[in-house]
Write a protein that holds these residues in place. Structure first.
Motif, PDB file in Angstrom:
ATOM      1  N   PRO A 159       0.832  -1.213   0.000  1.00  0.00           N
ATOM      2  CA  PRO A 159       0.000   0.000   0.000  1.00  0.00           C
ATOM      3  C   PRO A 159       0.862   1.257   0.000  1.00  0.00           C
ATOM      4  CG  PRO A 159       0.012  -1.031   2.168  1.00  0.00           C
ATOM      5  CD  PRO A 159       0.696  -1.990   1.255  1.00  0.00           C
ATOM      6  N   ALA A 160       0.240   2.392  -0.248  1.00  0.00           N
ATOM      7  CA  ALA A 160       0.959   3.667  -0.214  1.00  0.00           C
ATOM      8  C   ALA A 160       1.525   3.892   1.179  1.00  0.00           C
ATOM      9  CB  ALA A 160       0.027   4.802  -0.603  1.00  0.00           C
ATOM     10  N   ILE A 180       2.501  -3.340  13.180  1.00  0.00           N
ATOM     11  CA  ILE A 180       1.061  -3.284  12.944  1.00  0.00           C
ATOM     12  C   ILE A 180       0.310  -3.660  14.214  1.00  0.00           C
ATOM     13  CG2 ILE A 180       1.343  -3.811  10.495  1.00  0.00           C
ATOM     14  CD1 ILE A 180       0.290  -6.653  11.183  1.00  0.00           C
ATOM     15  N   ALA A 181      -0.930  -3.226  14.310  1.00  0.00           N
ATOM     16  CA  ALA A 181      -1.709  -3.449  15.527  1.00  0.00           C
ATOM     17  C   ALA A 181      -2.396  -4.811  15.550  1.00  0.00           C
ATOM     18  CB  ALA A 181      -2.743  -2.341  15.688  1.00  0.00           C
ATOM     19  N   ASP A 182      -3.026  -5.186  14.442  1.00  0.00           N
ATOM     20  CA  ASP A 182      -3.826  -6.412  14.401  1.00  0.00           C
ATOM     21  C   ASP A 182      -3.019  -7.540  13.780  1.00  0.00           C
ATOM     22  OD1 ASP A 182      -5.669  -8.415  14.183  1.00  0.00           O
ATOM     23  OD2 ASP A 182      -7.056  -7.324  12.875  1.00  0.00           O
ATOM     24  N   ARG A 183      -2.707  -8.530  14.573  1.00  0.00           N
ATOM     25  CA  ARG A 183      -1.887  -9.649  14.096  1.00  0.00           C
ATOM     26  C   ARG A 183      -2.685 -10.945  14.022  1.00  0.00           C
ATOM     27  NH1 ARG A 183       4.319  -8.897  15.744  1.00  0.00           N
ATOM     28  NH2 ARG A 183       4.476  -6.721  15.123  1.00  0.00           N
ATOM     29  N   SER A 184      -3.961 -10.816  13.856  1.00  0.00           N
ATOM     30  CA  SER A 184      -4.815 -12.003  13.826  1.00  0.00           C
ATOM     31  C   SER A 184      -4.900 -12.640  12.434  1.00  0.00           C
ATOM     32  CB  SER A 184      -6.228 -11.646  14.298  1.00  0.00           C
ATOM     33  OG  SER A 184      -6.808 -10.660  13.457  1.00  0.00           O
ATOM     34  N   GLY A 185      -4.531 -11.896  11.395  1.00  0.00           N
ATOM     35  CA  GLY A 185      -4.681 -12.399  10.036  1.00  0.00           C
ATOM     36  C   GLY A 185      -3.393 -12.918   9.446  1.00  0.00           C
ATOM     37  N   PHE A 191       0.062  -7.010   5.737  1.00  0.00           N
ATOM     38  CA  PHE A 191       0.675  -6.007   4.859  1.00  0.00           C
ATOM     39  C   PHE A 191      -0.313  -4.896   4.513  1.00  0.00           C
ATOM     40  CE2 PHE A 191       4.223  -8.819   2.835  1.00  0.00           C
ATOM     41  CZ  PHE A 191       4.870  -8.851   4.054  1.00  0.00           C
ATOM     42  N   ALA A 192      -1.593  -5.202   4.485  1.00  0.00           N
ATOM     43  CA  ALA A 192      -2.597  -4.180   4.175  1.00  0.00           C
ATOM     44  C   ALA A 192      -2.647  -3.092   5.245  1.00  0.00           C
ATOM     45  CB  ALA A 192      -3.966  -4.825   4.019  1.00  0.00           C
ATOM     46  N   GLN A 193      -2.130  -3.362   6.439  1.00  0.00           N
ATOM     47  CA  GLN A 193      -2.135  -2.387   7.530  1.00  0.00           C
ATOM     48  C   GLN A 193      -0.931  -1.454   7.524  1.00  0.00           C
ATOM     49  OE1 GLN A 193      -3.158  -4.126  11.483  1.00  0.00           O
ATOM     50  NE2 GLN A 193      -3.361  -6.060  10.370  1.00  0.00           N
ATOM     51  N   LEU A 194       0.026  -1.682   6.645  1.00  0.00           N
ATOM     52  CA  LEU A 194       1.237  -0.862   6.622  1.00  0.00           C
ATOM     53  C   LEU A 194       0.895   0.566   6.215  1.00  0.00           C
ATOM     54  CD1 LEU A 194       3.593  -3.387   4.771  1.00  0.00           C
ATOM     55  CD2 LEU A 194       3.426  -2.985   7.247  1.00  0.00           C
ATOM     56  N   THR A 195       1.501   1.530   6.907  1.00  0.00           N
ATOM     57  CA  THR A 195       1.228   2.938   6.601  1.00  0.00           C
ATOM     58  C   THR A 195       2.489   3.742   6.303  1.00  0.00           C
ATOM     59  OG1 THR A 195       1.282   3.461   8.972  1.00  0.00           O
ATOM     60  CG2 THR A 195      -0.884   2.971   7.985  1.00  0.00           C
ATOM     61  N   GLY A 196       3.629   3.378   6.851  1.00  0.00           N
ATOM     62  CA  GLY A 196       4.840   4.160   6.618  1.00  0.00           C
ATOM     63  C   GLY A 196       6.067   3.493   7.183  1.00  0.00           C
ATOM     64  N   PHE A 197       7.233   3.841   6.606  1.00  0.00           N
ATOM     65  CA  PHE A 197       8.523   3.310   7.051  1.00  0.00           C
ATOM     66  C   PHE A 197       9.510   4.451   7.217  1.00  0.00           C
ATOM     67  CE2 PHE A 197       7.549  -0.645   4.291  1.00  0.00           C
ATOM     68  CZ  PHE A 197       6.834  -1.231   5.321  1.00  0.00           C
ATOM     69  N   ALA A 316       8.515  -4.435   5.692  1.00  0.00           N
ATOM     70  CA  ALA A 316       7.152  -4.962   5.743  1.00  0.00           C
ATOM     71  C   ALA A 316       7.071  -6.213   6.608  1.00  0.00           C
ATOM     72  CB  ALA A 316       6.658  -5.268   4.331  1.00  0.00           C
ATOM     73  N   VAL A 317       8.029  -7.122   6.425  1.00  0.00           N
ATOM     74  CA  VAL A 317       8.045  -8.339   7.244  1.00  0.00           C
ATOM     75  C   VAL A 317       8.273  -7.992   8.709  1.00  0.00           C
ATOM     76  CG1 VAL A 317       9.254 -10.516   7.656  1.00  0.00           C
ATOM     77  CG2 VAL A 317       8.795  -9.772   5.315  1.00  0.00           C
ATOM     78  N   THR A 318       9.162  -7.044   8.966  1.00  0.00           N
ATOM     79  CA  THR A 318       9.426  -6.622  10.332  1.00  0.00           C
ATOM     80  C   THR A 318       8.173  -6.032  10.976  1.00  0.00           C
ATOM     81  OG1 THR A 318      11.756  -6.198   9.818  1.00  0.00           O
ATOM     82  CG2 THR A 318      10.840  -5.089  11.762  1.00  0.00           C
ATOM     83  N   ALA A 319       7.489  -5.154  10.262  1.00  0.00           N
ATOM     84  CA  ALA A 319       6.276  -4.532  10.799  1.00  0.00           C
ATOM     85  C   ALA A 319       5.199  -5.561  11.090  1.00  0.00           C
ATOM     86  CB  ALA A 319       5.749  -3.497   9.808  1.00  0.00           C
ATOM     87  N   ALA A 320       5.114  -6.584  10.248  1.00  0.00           N
ATOM     88  CA  ALA A 320       4.031  -7.558  10.355  1.00  0.00           C
ATOM     89  C   ALA A 320       4.273  -8.625  11.410  1.00  0.00           C
ATOM     90  CB  ALA A 320       3.812  -8.226   9.002  1.00  0.00           C
TER      91      ALA A 320
END
Length: 384
Positions: A159-160, A180-185, A191-197, A316-320
């Motif tokens: 995502p952007a 990311i906040a929600d780790r249930s999926g 990855f859809a929850q990513l907002t910035g790095f 992305a992997v780190t955030a997730a």
């Protein structure tokens, strides 16, 4: 090292009757694992390992309709077309040198580097390493076609993203990645929850553009570069790999140096953070290392966009999956093993992710990387 036993080619021929996934989305790790086993002197273990892995393999799905030079855009990112994409790339590497096919398609696929939890680009990296190291046999060239076909079918951009400010080093950038906040999926939901790095490499660091170690001469008048074949410009490609983040031009050798730093930092971080998700977090290191292994086969103008894409994938992997707190690195019992002994332990353990991560840790080659590999052996369930 190149394989002179014929084991790798035999194994790839066994694998190529299978598709790149099972159960709808789980990746086929066999080609990557067997390449690492052979490279590190474990060729005698390959067929036994593959026999054990065989129940996880599924037949290649059926074709839908041929992918062509005219319709590939509509098929990009459609996993139902994986057999069509594989057949397309098999035709391409038969008709053209594999390096030319890679240079044409790398910029088209790079914005989707995180697709398939980064497994497609990792598979490409293993295939390219083998082709660069020795004989360009038919099974090895075909393996690159299968890897590129998988990537094209699973292609999915991130995502952007917004820039969270510059970071002075790869290690600092990884530490500053917001989780990311929600780790249930699953991985796609995460990855859809990513907002910035964080913005890394920081602006102004080795940004002088100049002639790099690219393959072949620069395009002549009226010709288009390899990057422009797939995208309008190098800067445009860099923006697509992590949309929204600021990007400066990085000289090719500076890009390679930064990629090495990223691989080292992400491998070291596994030693302290693997307890969060020991399987998934290996990809924070193995994905950028796959890109690093591919650079020598690419034109120099693609090295900087490759760096930016590799950073986005690792972040992305780190955030997730990374835990909020690190842990102390356990001291090795009985002294630290050498590289050969460490990889032999990974091979005996048998887990595909552990084998691939240990392969990357040996590329880094320092004590903390070896500790990270031991951590993978300890945390991941053994196969044998």
């Amino acid at each position: 090292m190149d394989d002179t036993t014929g084991t790798l080619d035999e194994a790839l021929e066994r694998i190529h009757i299978s598709g790149p996934e099972r159960d709808g989305w789980l990746s086929n790790h066999a080609p990557m694992a067997v390449e690492a086993l052979v490279r590190h002197g474990q060729a005698s273990a390959v067929h036994r390992w593959l026999d054990r892995y065989r129940p996880k393999l599924e037949e290649m799905p059926g074709t839908v309709s041929p992918v062509t030079a005219q319709n590939w855009r509509e098929a990009l990112g459609d996993p139902r077309r994986v057999a069509d994409w594989t057949a397309y790339f098999e035709r391409r590497v038969t008709d053209s040198p594999w390096r030319d096919v890679l240079a044409e398609w790398w910029p088209r696929l790079l914005p989707g580097i995180a697709a398939g939890a980064t497994h497609p680009v990792i598979r490409v990296g293993h295939a390219v390493r083998t082709l660069l190291a020795g004989e360009e046999s038919a099974p090895r060239v075909r393996e690159l076609a299968h890897a590129l076909g998988y990537w094209a079918a699973r292609h999915q951009p991130l995502p952007a993203l917004v820039s969270l400010g510059p970071a002075p080093s790869a290690a600092a950038a990884l530490d500053r990645v917001p989780l990311i906040a929600d780790r249930s999926g699953g991985v796609r939901d995460r990855f859809a929850q990513l907002t910035g790095f964080p913005d890394w490499p920081a602006p102004g660091r080795n940004t002088l553009a100049g002639p790099g170690p690219g393959r072949g001469p620069a395009p002549g008048p009226g010709q288009r570069s390899a990057t422009e074949t797939g995208r309008d410009s190098v800067s445009g490609l860099a923006q697509e790999t992590a949309p929204g983040l600021a990007r400066e031009t990085v000289a090719p050798e500076a890009a390679r140096s930064a990629l090495r730093e990223l691989v080292r930092a992400s491998t070291h971080r596994y030693a302290t953070h693997a307890h969060g998700e020991p399987i998934m977090l290996v990809h924070a290191a193995t994905a950028p290392n796959a890109v690093l292994r591919t650079l020598p086969a690419l034109p120099g103008e693609l090295w900087a966009p490759s760096l930016h894409a590799a950073w986005a994938a690792s972040a992305a992997v780190t955030a997730a999956y990374a835990p909020r707190e690190g842990a102390l690195v356990p001291a090795p019992a009985g002294g630290a093993p050498d590289a050969g002994e460490l990889f032999a332990r990974a091979a005996a353990h048998g887990d595909d992710h552990t084998i691939k991560f240990t392969d990357t840790a040996l590329d880094v080659g320092d004590a903390l990387a070896f500790s990270a590999a031991r951590r993978a052996i300890e945390l991941n369930p053994p196969v044998f």
